[in-house]
Design an enzyme around this catalytic site. Structure first.
Site, PDB file in Angstrom:
ATOM      1  N   TYR A  38       0.705  -1.043  -0.012  1.00 22.37           N
ATOM      2  CA  TYR A  38      -0.306  -0.053   0.041  1.00 22.37           C
ATOM      3  C   TYR A  38       0.942   1.174   0.055  1.00 22.37           C
ATOM      4  CZ  TYR A  38      -3.811  -2.960   1.286  1.00 22.37           C
ATOM      5  OH  TYR A  38      -4.637  -4.217   1.391  1.00 22.37           O
ATOM      6  N   SER A  96      -5.253 -13.863   1.329  1.00 20.61           N
ATOM      7  CA  SER A  96      -6.182 -13.130   0.659  1.00 20.61           C
ATOM      8  C   SER A  96      -6.244 -13.419  -0.976  1.00 20.61           C
ATOM      9  CB  SER A  96      -5.400 -11.674   0.388  1.00 20.61           C
ATOM     10  OG  SER A  96      -6.249 -10.716  -0.145  1.00 20.61           O
ATOM     11  N   TRP A 143     -13.058  -7.323   2.541  1.00 21.59           N
ATOM     12  CA  TRP A 143     -12.768  -5.892   1.941  1.00 21.59           C
ATOM     13  C   TRP A 143     -13.565  -5.436   0.965  1.00 21.59           C
ATOM     14  CZ3 TRP A 143     -11.110  -4.846  -3.145  1.00 21.59           C
ATOM     15  CH2 TRP A 143     -10.781  -5.806  -4.088  1.00 21.59           C
ATOM     16  N   SER A 144     -13.900  -4.248   0.852  1.00 21.94           N
ATOM     17  CA  SER A 144     -14.805  -3.360   0.053  1.00 21.94           C
ATOM     18  C   SER A 144     -16.276  -3.764   0.332  1.00 21.94           C
ATOM     19  CB  SER A 144     -14.442  -3.597  -1.576  1.00 21.94           C
ATOM     20  OG  SER A 144     -14.905  -2.777  -2.444  1.00 21.94           O
TER      21      SER A 144
END
Length: 334
Positions: free
Chosen positions: A54, A152, A205-206
């Site tokens: 990130y 992930s 996520w999201s």
């Protein structure tokens, strides 16, 4: 804030995780990022998710600085390894032993901690033998630099193979971090059933679909100023596939559903993913502290069968459900 066990372990995480993808070190200034972290702590969030990739390691640095005065034992700090980092040399990517062992040391230094609670394979590495990857993760755990292992966006077969090796090596693979929302349900047919069998939880996520499920994007209208769809640093690319009139029209039908249960549309979206019992936590991001305080109100919400049916009537027909969409790169990115 309520808490859930992560996988088949005795380790608890907050139902809402604060994540800093696309924000810290990139979309928002560092002082604002720290204010958002403070808001998360004040709201009862104890779990924080980041990754070395990130903002090319800058997000870890910002998070480490924001948390450095907090009691470490009261926090759950997660990070990840896989994507290219640093000068992006030939060994600065993937899940080789070299990259994993180099990366954990860099992450701990930037996060200003002796260990992370969860160290995650950010994607599946098709170019490295899984045995090598899992052995390296086992060594990270045995050295005390991570307590648990997660992954992930692994598919069901990859989860089964990784879990079997983890068991052989005596370590705990307890989580998967996939995209999941009312509009993106690809984990439901295969990943979730496999995870239930293996004792693996989802950290999703999201959950608000890059902001689309907040209702702020209207069909036929230009994206609001300051929204992710207007972010030229990368945010616009992540959301553009959802900015179709059929999607945006369907999402607007969720507004009365949210109003009837006393929630904002964002809270409804987050509460929806938390109705899945295989989901341990939903990751939220924020560019303003008030967004954190608002989204945290989704914790502990129970949606009735009637409300879930109304949600499906509104957006179920346009939701993506193909399990083949759960994919990792077929080769390491250059």
């Amino acid at each position: 804030m309520e808490f859930r066990y992560l996988g088949n372990s005795g380790f608890k995480v907050s139902e809402i995780t604060y994540g800093n993808w696309l924000t810290h070190g990139s979309q928002v200034e560092n002082d604002v990022a720290k204010t958002c972290v403070r808001a998360a702590l004040d709201a009862g969030i104890s779990t924080f998710d980041t990754a070395d990739a990130y903002a090319n390691t800058a997000a870890e640095t910002v998070l480490g600085e924001a948390l450095r005065r907090e009691r470490r034992e009261s926090l759950e700090i997660f990070t990840k390894v896989y994507w290219p980092t640093g000068p992006q040399g030939h060994n600065d990517v993937g899940l080789s032993r070299k990259h994993i062992l180099d990366s954990i040391n860099g992450s701990l230094r930037r996060l200003q901690t002796d260990y992370v609670d969860l160290y995650q394979a950010h994607r599946y590495d098709a170019d490295t033998p899984l045995e090598e990857t899992m052995q390296a993760f086992a060594d990270v755990v045995r050295s005390g630099k991570a307590l648990y292992i997660g992954v992930s966006e692994w598919n069901a077969d990859q989860l089964r193979a990784g879990h079997a090796l983890a068991q052989e090596l005596g370590i705990q693979l307890i989580s998967n971090q996939p995209q999941y929302s009312m509009l993106w349900r690809v984990i439901e047919p295969e990943v979730v059933p496999a995870s239930v069998d293996l004792g693996i939880s989802q950290i999703v996520w999201s959950p608000v679909a890059q902001g689309v499920l907040t209702g702020k994007y209207k069909p036929g209208e230009e994206a609001p100023a300051g929204s992710r769809a207007r972010d030229e640093k990368g945010g616009a690319n992540t959301v553009k596939r959802l900015l179709r009139d059929d999607v945006l029209t369907a999402v607007q039908e969720l507004a009365p559903v949210a109003a009837d249960v006393g929630l904002t549309m964002a809270q409804l979206a987050i509460a929806w993913v938390l109705q899945n019992t295989n989901v341990a936590s939903a990751i939220i991001g924020a560019s303003r502290p008030e967004q954190v305080a608002d989204n945290v109100r989704a914790s502990g919400v129970k949606l009735s069968a009637d409300v879930l049916a109304r949600i499906d009537a509104a957006v179920g027909g346009i939701a993506e459900t193909d399990p083949a969409k759960t994919v990792s790169p077929t080769a390491r990115p250059a």
